[in-house]
Motif scaffolding. Structure first.
Motif, short mmCIF file in Angstrom:
data_model
loop_
_atom_site.label_atom_id
_atom_site.label_comp_id
_atom_site.label_asym_id
_atom_site.label_seq_id
_atom_site.Cartn_x
_atom_site.Cartn_y
_atom_site.Cartn_z
N GLU A 3 0.84 -1.18 0.00
CA GLU A 3 0.00 0.00 0.00
C GLU A 3 0.88 1.24 0.00
O GLU A 3 1.91 1.30 0.66
CB GLU A 3 -0.87 0.01 1.27
N LYS A 4 0.47 2.26 -0.70
CA LYS A 4 1.24 3.50 -0.75
C LYS A 4 0.63 4.49 0.22
O LYS A 4 -0.57 4.67 0.30
CB LYS A 4 1.22 4.11 -2.16
N GLU A 5 1.51 5.21 0.88
CA GLU A 5 1.06 6.20 1.87
C GLU A 5 0.26 7.29 1.19
O GLU A 5 0.71 7.93 0.27
CB GLU A 5 2.26 6.83 2.58
N GLY A 6 -0.95 7.53 1.67
CA GLY A 6 -1.75 8.64 1.21
C GLY A 6 -2.33 8.48 -0.17
O GLY A 6 -3.06 9.32 -0.65
N ALA A 7 -2.03 7.41 -0.86
CA ALA A 7 -2.49 7.26 -2.24
C ALA A 7 -3.78 6.49 -2.32
O ALA A 7 -4.33 6.25 -3.35
CB ALA A 7 -1.42 6.58 -3.07
N GLY A 8 -4.34 6.12 -1.22
CA GLY A 8 -5.52 5.30 -1.24
C GLY A 8 -5.15 3.85 -1.05
O GLY A 8 -4.15 3.51 -0.50
N ALA A 9 -5.96 2.95 -1.54
CA ALA A 9 -5.69 1.54 -1.33
C ALA A 9 -5.68 0.80 -2.63
O ALA A 9 -4.82 0.92 -3.45
CB ALA A 9 -6.72 0.98 -0.36
N SER A 10 -6.66 -0.04 -2.83
CA SER A 10 -6.66 -0.93 -3.98
C SER A 10 -7.06 -0.22 -5.25
O SER A 10 -7.54 0.89 -5.26
CB SER A 10 -7.63 -2.08 -3.71
N HIS A 11 -6.91 -0.94 -6.34
CA HIS A 11 -7.36 -0.42 -7.62
C HIS A 11 -8.86 -0.19 -7.60
O HIS A 11 -9.35 0.74 -8.24
CB HIS A 11 -6.99 -1.38 -8.74
N PRO A 102 3.95 7.83 -15.88
CA PRO A 102 3.57 9.25 -16.05
C PRO A 102 2.15 9.53 -15.57
O PRO A 102 1.28 9.96 -16.32
CB PRO A 102 3.69 9.44 -17.57
N MET A 103 1.88 9.28 -14.31
CA MET A 103 0.52 9.34 -13.78
C MET A 103 0.13 10.77 -13.42
O MET A 103 0.96 11.61 -13.10
CB MET A 103 0.40 8.45 -12.54
N ARG A 104 -1.16 10.99 -13.45
CA ARG A 104 -1.68 12.30 -13.04
C ARG A 104 -1.47 12.49 -11.54
O ARG A 104 -1.58 11.56 -10.76
CB ARG A 104 -3.17 12.40 -13.34
N GLY A 105 -1.21 13.74 -11.18
CA GLY A 105 -1.12 14.06 -9.76
C GLY A 105 0.20 13.70 -9.12
O GLY A 105 0.31 13.69 -7.90
N ILE A 106 1.25 13.38 -9.92
CA ILE A 106 2.53 13.01 -9.32
C ILE A 106 3.57 14.08 -9.59
O ILE A 106 3.53 14.80 -10.58
CB ILE A 106 3.06 11.66 -9.87
N SER A 362 0.41 17.86 -5.55
CA SER A 362 0.76 16.44 -5.41
C SER A 362 0.95 16.06 -3.94
O SER A 362 0.50 15.00 -3.51
CB SER A 362 2.03 16.15 -6.19
N MET A 363 1.61 16.92 -3.17
CA MET A 363 1.80 16.63 -1.75
C MET A 363 0.48 16.56 -1.00
O MET A 363 0.30 15.75 -0.10
CB MET A 363 2.71 17.70 -1.13
N SER A 364 -0.45 17.40 -1.41
CA SER A 364 -1.77 17.38 -0.78
C SER A 364 -2.48 16.05 -1.04
O SER A 364 -3.12 15.49 -0.15
CB SER A 364 -2.62 18.54 -1.33
N LEU A 365 -2.33 15.52 -2.27
CA LEU A 365 -2.94 14.24 -2.60
C LEU A 365 -2.35 13.11 -1.76
O LEU A 365 -3.03 12.14 -1.45
CB LEU A 365 -2.74 13.93 -4.08
N ASN A 366 -1.07 13.24 -1.41
CA ASN A 366 -0.38 12.19 -0.65
C ASN A 366 -0.44 12.41 0.86
O ASN A 366 0.26 11.73 1.60
CB ASN A 366 1.08 12.12 -1.10
N GLY A 367 -1.23 13.38 1.31
CA GLY A 367 -1.38 13.62 2.74
C GLY A 367 -0.20 14.33 3.38
O GLY A 367 -0.05 14.32 4.60
N GLN A 368 0.67 14.96 2.58
CA GLN A 368 1.84 15.64 3.11
C GLN A 368 1.67 17.15 3.14
O GLN A 368 2.60 17.89 3.49
CB GLN A 368 3.07 15.26 2.27
N ALA A 369 0.51 17.62 2.73
CA ALA A 369 0.15 19.04 2.80
C ALA A 369 -1.36 19.09 2.99
O ALA A 369 -2.07 18.11 2.70
CB ALA A 369 0.57 19.76 1.52
N PRO A 370 -1.90 20.20 3.48
CA PRO A 370 -3.35 20.30 3.71
C PRO A 370 -4.16 19.96 2.45
O PRO A 370 -3.76 20.29 1.33
CB PRO A 370 -3.54 21.77 4.10
#
Length: 549
Positions: A3-11, A102-106, A362-370
Motif C-alpha cells: 500500500e502507498k502512503e496517502g495514495a488510497g488503497a486498492s485499484h 507518467p501518472m496524473r497528480g505526481i 501532489s503533496m496534498s494528494l499524498n497527505g503531506q500538505a493540507p
C-alpha cells in the motif's frame, strides 16, 4: 502489493476494474478524486518549451554577469559546461522514472515516497515547493533589475507588481492557456538567444560599428581569462583560479536549478506522455549545450570581467549581453535585447509558479500538505496551490528597501542550495528505483533507458553532495552572516522536516527492496500508451510538424 502512503488503497477504490464499456480515460490511474483532476492539456511542443523556458532564464541573461565579474570568462565557461553534465544525468534519472509511470497528480516527491522513504518524500516535497516559491521571487526581482536599466520614473514596486500579477493570471486560467503562453514566451527566448549567438560571432570577427579589427579573445588576454578571486585573502594564484572556478561552478547551478524537474512535473498533464516525455528529455541536453555552452563563451568574449556595469559591480546590474552590444556601438539593439530578457524573466517565473503549485498539489494528494491545496477549478487548475505559491513571490518587494543585485543574490543562494538538495534526493530515488526493478527482474521492460547508468548517477551524486557542502565557502572569506544564512539555511530546514516527520510518524529508515511497489499504475499507463495513435506523416511539412509537436 504494498500500500502507498496517502495514495488510497486498492485499484477498486479508484474504479480501475470498471467494465470496458466505460471511457478509456476513466481507467487511467490517478491519485486525485474525480472532481480535483489535473487536465492533460500540454502537448509535445508545450513540454519541450516549458523545460527550455525554465532552463533559459535570468541565470544566463543576468546572473552570468555576476559570475563573470567575480571569476573571469574561463571559469564561467568551464562552470557552465560542468553543470550541464550534472543536469544531463538528473534529467535522465527523472525521465526513466516518469516515462515508466507518467501518472496524473505526481511529482518527484511521490517517487521518493514510493521508492525510498515517506519521511524523505515529505522533506523533499516541501524543499521543492520552497525552491520554486523563492524562484518566483527571484525572477520578479530580476525583472525589476532589467527594467531598472531604463531608469523609469515609476517606482520599481509598480513594475514588480505588474510582473507578479501577469504570472498569476497565466497560471490560474487554464493549463492549456499556460502552456500556450509559455510556448510563445520560450519562442521569444530562443529567437533572442539565437540572434545573440549570431551577433556574438559577428562582433568576434570585428563587425561592430565602433570596432577596429577583430575582437577575438582579446578580453581573455587583457584583463585576463581569470579574475583574481579573493586576492586579498588567498596568496597563491593557482589557488585563487581554482576557487574562482569552484565558485562559478556552484553559482552556475542557479541557472539550471529545477529545469530537469519541469518535464517530470508536467508529465501528468501531458498528452501521450510516453511519446512526448522522452522526446523532450533527449533534446533538452543538446539544447542546453548549444545555448548555454555557446552563450557562456560569448559572454566572456563580449565583456571584460572588470566592467563596472556587471551585476554585483558597484550598483550597476545590466545584462552582459546588453553591455557587450553597447560597447561595440550598436544603437537601439541594447534596448530590444533588454526587453527580450524581461520576457525571459517573466517566462521563467511563470514556469516556476506552475511547478511550485503542482508540487503542492501532489503533496496534498499524498497527505503531506493540507487537503485544500488539491482543490481545482472547473478547468483543472489547482488554484489554491497557485495562489499560496504566488504569495511568496511578494518577497520580491524587498527590492524597494535594498538594491536589486543584493536581493537577487539572496534569492540565488537560497534556491541554489535547495536545488542541489533536490538533485541529491532525485539520484538516491533513481538508484533505489533501479535496484527495485532489478530485484524484480523488470529492468528490461523500462520503456525509456538512458546511457551510462547507474555509474553516471553515482559519480554525479558525489559531485553534487560536494557542491552542497561547499556552496557557501566564500561567505567565510571574510565571514558574512547574511550571506552565510542565505547559503546554508535550507540544509537545517530540510533536516528538521525529515527528522521531524520520521520521529513523529516512526517511519522505517527506508523501504526494503522486496516491499517497493513497482507495479501500481503500470497497467493503466500501458493502456494509455496503447491509446496513443501512431502518427504517420503524409508529407514533409507534416513530418516537420510532428518533429516539433
Amino acid at each position: 502489493m504494498m500500500e502507498k502512503e496517502g495514495a488510497g488503497a486498492s485499484h477498486d477504490s479508484y474504479g480501475l476494474d470498471a467494465e470496458a464499456s466505460q471511457p478509456a480515460e476513466a481507467s487511467e490511474f490517478n491519485l486525485a478524486q474525480q472532481h480535483d483532476q489535473l487536465a492533460r492539456g500540454l502537448k509535445s511542443r508545450h513540454i519541450q518549451f516549458l523545460a527550455l523556458g525554465g532552463a533559459i532564464g535570468t541565470g544566463l541573461f543576468v546572473g552570468s554577469g555576476a559570475i563573470l565579474a567575480k571569476t573571469g570568462p574561463a571559469p564561467l565557461f568551464m562552470a557552465y559546461l560542468s553543470m550541464m553534465l550534472i543536469v544531463w544525468n538528473v534529467m535522465n534519472n527523472l525521465a526513466e522514472m516518469v516515462v515508466y509511470l507518467p501518472m496524473r497528480g505526481i511529482t518527484v516527491p511521490y517517487f521518493v515516497g514510493r521508492f525510498v522513504d515517506p519521511s524523505l518524500a515529505f522533506a523533499a516535497g516541501w524543499n521543492y515547493w520552497y525552491a520554486y516559491a523563492m524562484l518566483v521571487g527571484a525572477e520578479a526581482t530580476a525583472a525589476g533589475i532589467v527594467i531598472d536599466y531604463w531608469s523609469p520614473p515609476v517606482n520599481i514596486a509598480v513594475w514588480i507588481a505588474i510582473v507578479l500579477v501577469v504570472m498569476l493570471l497565466l497560471n490560474i486560467i487554464a493549463v492549456s492557456f499556460f502552456g500556450e503562453a509559455e510556448f510563445w514566451f520560450a519562442s521569444i527566448k530562443l529567437i533572442t538567444i539565437c540572434g545573440l549567438i549570431i551577433l556574438g560571432v559577428v562582433i568576434f570577427f570585428g563587425g561592430g560599428p565602433d570596432q577596429h579589427g577583430v575582437l577575438g579573445f582579446s578580453y581573455w588576454k587583457e584583463p585576463g581569462a581569470f579574475a583574481e578571486y579573493l586576492e586579498d585573502y588567498v596568496a597563491t594564484g593557482s589557488t585563487r583560479h581554482f576557487l574562482g572556478y569552484w565558485h562559478a561552478f556552484v553559482s552556475a547551478g542557479f541557472a539550471f536549478i529545477t529545469s530537469p524537474e519541469l518535464i517530470a512535473i508536467a508529465a501528468g498533464e501531458t498528452v501521450a506522455p510516453r511519446r512526448n516525455i522522452p522526446k523532450a528529455a533527449r533534446r533538452f541536453v543538446w539544447r542546453l549545450a548549444i545555448f548555454y555552452g555557446i552563450s557562456s563563451l560569448l559572454i566572456g568574449i563580449l565583456v571584460p570581467h572588470d566592467n563596472k556595469e556587471l551585476l554585483g559591480s558597484g550598483n550597476a546590474s545590466a545584462s552582459p549581453f546588453v553591455i557587450g552590444i553597447r560597447l561595440v556601438g550598436i544603437p537601439v539593439l541594447n534596448h530590444i535585447i533588454n526587453a527580450a530578457i524581461l520576457t525571459s524573466a517573466w517566462s521563467a517565473g511563470n514556469s516556476f509558479l506552475y511547478s511550485g503549485s503542482r508540487v503542492l498539489y501532489s503533496m496534498s494528494l499524498n497527505g503531506q500538505a493540507p487537503k485544500w491545496f488539491s482543490v481545482t477549478n472547473r478547468r483543472g487548475v489547482p488554484y489554491v496551490a497557485v495562489l499560496f505559491t504566488w504569495a511568496f513571490g511578494l518577497l520580491a518587494f524587498m527590492n524597494v528597501s535594498n538594491s536589486g543585485a543584493t536581493v537577487f543574490n539572496w534569492f540565488c543562494n537560497i534556491s541554489t542550495i535547495s536545488g542541489f538538495i533536490a538533485w541529491i534526493v532525485v539520484m538516491i530515488t533513481y538508484l533505489r528505483f533501479r535496484r527495485a526493478m532489478e530485484h524484480r527482474n523488470m529492468l528490461q521492460i523500462l520503456p525509456y533507458k538512458t546511457p551510462l547508468q547507474p555509474y553516471a548517477t553515482h559519480a554525479t551524486l558525489f559531485i553534487v553532495s560536494l557542491l552542497t557542502i561547499t556552496n557557501g565557502f566564500q561567505t567565510f572569506i571574510p565571514f558574512s552572516a547574511k550571506d552565510f544564512i542565505a547559503a546554508y539555511v535550507t540544509i537545517p530546514i530540510f533536516l528538521v522536516l525529515y527528522l521531524g516527520h520520521k520521529i513523529f510518524f516512526r517511519t522505517p529508515m527506508y523501504i526494503p527492496l522486496d516491499q517497493i511497489d513497482c507495479i501500481t499504475g503500470k497497467k493503466e499507463m500501458d493502456e494509455l500508451e496503447a491509446m496513443d495513435d501512431e502518427r504517420v506523416p503524409k508529407n514533409w511539412m507534416q513530418k516537420a510538424w510532428y518533429w516539433i509537436a
